[in-house]
Design an enzyme around this catalytic site. Structure first.
Site, PDB file in Angstrom:
ATOM      1  N   GLU A   1       0.837  -1.211   0.000  1.00 19.08           N
ATOM      2  CA  GLU A   1       0.000   0.000   0.000  1.00 19.08           C
ATOM      3  C   GLU A   1       0.862   1.247   0.000  1.00 19.08           C
ATOM      4  O   GLU A   1       1.957   1.243   0.562  1.00 19.08           O
ATOM      5  CB  GLU A   1      -0.821   0.031   1.299  1.00 19.08           C
TER       6      GLU A   1
ATOM      7  N   ASP B   1      -4.771   4.676   6.100  1.00 21.80           N
ATOM      8  CA  ASP B   1      -5.392   5.770   6.853  1.00 21.80           C
ATOM      9  C   ASP B   1      -6.357   5.162   7.879  1.00 21.80           C
ATOM     10  O   ASP B   1      -5.936   4.792   8.969  1.00 21.80           O
ATOM     11  CB  ASP B   1      -6.072   6.700   5.842  1.00 21.80           C
TER      12      ASP B   1
ATOM     13  N   LYS C   1      -0.810   5.949   9.060  1.00 17.45           N
ATOM     14  CA  LYS C   1      -1.371   6.984   9.936  1.00 17.45           C
ATOM     15  C   LYS C   1      -2.027   6.282  11.123  1.00 17.45           C
ATOM     16  O   LYS C   1      -3.255   6.114  11.159  1.00 17.45           O
ATOM     17  CB  LYS C   1      -2.411   7.799   9.166  1.00 17.45           C
TER      18      LYS C   1
ATOM     19  N   ASP D   1      -1.980  10.689  -4.147  1.00 16.89           N
ATOM     20  CA  ASP D   1      -2.624  11.786  -4.874  1.00 16.89           C
ATOM     21  C   ASP D   1      -3.457  12.680  -3.977  1.00 16.89           C
ATOM     22  O   ASP D   1      -3.859  12.313  -2.878  1.00 16.89           O
ATOM     23  CB  ASP D   1      -3.548  11.214  -5.956  1.00 16.89           C
TER      24      ASP D   1
HETATM   25  P1  IMP Z   1      -8.127   3.901   4.244  1.00 22.91           P
HETATM   26  O1  IMP Z   1      -8.880   4.937   5.046  1.00 22.91           O
HETATM   27  O2  IMP Z   1      -6.984   3.314   5.024  1.00 22.91           O
HETATM   28  O3  IMP Z   1      -9.073   2.845   3.721  1.00 22.91           O
HETATM   29  O4  IMP Z   1      -7.505   4.640   2.993  1.00 22.91           O
HETATM   30  C1  IMP Z   1      -8.348   4.926   1.916  1.00 22.91           C
HETATM   31  C2  IMP Z   1      -7.623   5.585   0.802  1.00 22.91           C
HETATM   32  O5  IMP Z   1      -7.633   6.967   1.075  1.00 22.91           O
HETATM   33  C3  IMP Z   1      -6.160   5.259   0.583  1.00 22.91           C
HETATM   34  O6  IMP Z   1      -5.910   4.106  -0.158  1.00 22.91           O
HETATM   35  C4  IMP Z   1      -5.756   6.488  -0.206  1.00 22.91           C
HETATM   36  O7  IMP Z   1      -6.175   6.365  -1.535  1.00 22.91           O
HETATM   37  C5  IMP Z   1      -6.565   7.566   0.451  1.00 22.91           C
HETATM   38  N1  IMP Z   1      -5.779   8.338   1.429  1.00 22.91           N
HETATM   39  C6  IMP Z   1      -5.888   8.342   2.774  1.00 22.91           C
HETATM   40  N2  IMP Z   1      -5.027   9.210   3.323  1.00 22.91           N
HETATM   41  C7  IMP Z   1      -4.342   9.755   2.290  1.00 22.91           C
HETATM   42  C8  IMP Z   1      -3.291  10.725   2.205  1.00 22.91           C
HETATM   43  O8  IMP Z   1      -2.793  11.290   3.197  1.00 22.91           O
HETATM   44  N3  IMP Z   1      -2.860  11.024   0.956  1.00 22.91           N
HETATM   45  C9  IMP Z   1      -3.356  10.453  -0.167  1.00 22.91           C
HETATM   46  N4  IMP Z   1      -4.333   9.540  -0.135  1.00 22.91           N
HETATM   47  C10 IMP Z   1      -4.825   9.200   1.087  1.00 22.91           C
HETATM   48 MG    MG Z   2      -6.656   8.645  -3.457  1.00 24.44          MG
END
Ligand code: IMP
Ligand code: MG
Length: 184
Positions: free
Chosen positions: A106, A110, A138, A166
């Protein structure tokens, strides 16, 4: 682009968080760790599109083992009036993952929902093992319990861009990681 160029980048809704040297040193270390841990295991690197691409390309060259690569994409969307986002999963699925040692790669974790959804799907395929590798984590934002075996850097709640990551599909080509300070 060297550090001086990084400071002079024209459109500047971000500030430098991790420079190229710091990132490449850390990726080399992760590659060495994975090389040590996956001897004779012929791992499959399962990249999560699109954020994984730059990291995966660098990381795989630091893993001194036979390996294969595969990709999945995961998109989050809101379902009805539910506040929580659902995550959908799609795989090109050319390499059977049964009995394989899988490393899910990955760009950023987040809330952890995306990577959890991928783990759930891949686990159904009965891999020999599965671990998570992320360039950026994070930890304070996780909304699900996660064990991340290999992480490049832990950051706070800031939104980061570059090195494959992005902001509305832009900035993936920045060769460093920036922190967004103006999200217009
Ligand atoms: P999740 O919340 O861990 O499921 O992350 C969801 C998606 O949000 C990630 O795969 C990224 O595409 C996007 N994302 C979350 N935080 C960031 C960031 O700080 N920069 C860029 N994309 C992010
Ligand atoms: Mg994204």
């Amino acid at each position: 682009m060297d550090t001086a160029d990084e400071k002079n980048f024209e459109l500047k809704p971000f500030e430098l968080l991790l420079d190229q040297k710091t990132i490449s040193r850390r990726i080399a270390e992760l590659g060495r760790e994975i090389t040590g841990a996956y001897q004779n295991k012929n791992p499959v690197l399962l990249g999560v599109l699109k954020g994984c691409v730059v990291f995966l390309a660098d990381l795989m060259r630091h893993i001194k083992l036979p390996l294969e690569i595969e990709f999945v994409s995961a998109a989050s969307y809101r379902k009805g009036i539910k506040p929580e986002e659902e995550v959908s999963f799609e795989s090109s699925g050319h390499i059977p993952l049964k009995d394989r040692h899988v490393l899910v790669v990955e760009g950023v974790v987040d809330s952890g929902r995306t990577v959890s959804t991928i783990l759930k799907h891949v686990n159904k395929m009965e891999p020999a093992s599965i671990e998570i590798v992320t360039l950026i984590d994070k930890p304070a934002s996780h909304r699900t319990k996660l064990n991340i075996a290999y992480k490049g850097f832990a950051v706070g709640n800031e939104f980061v861009i570059g090195f494959g990551l992005d902001n509305t599909q832009k900035y993936r080509n920045l060769p460093f990681i920036g922190k967004v300070i103006d999200n217009d």
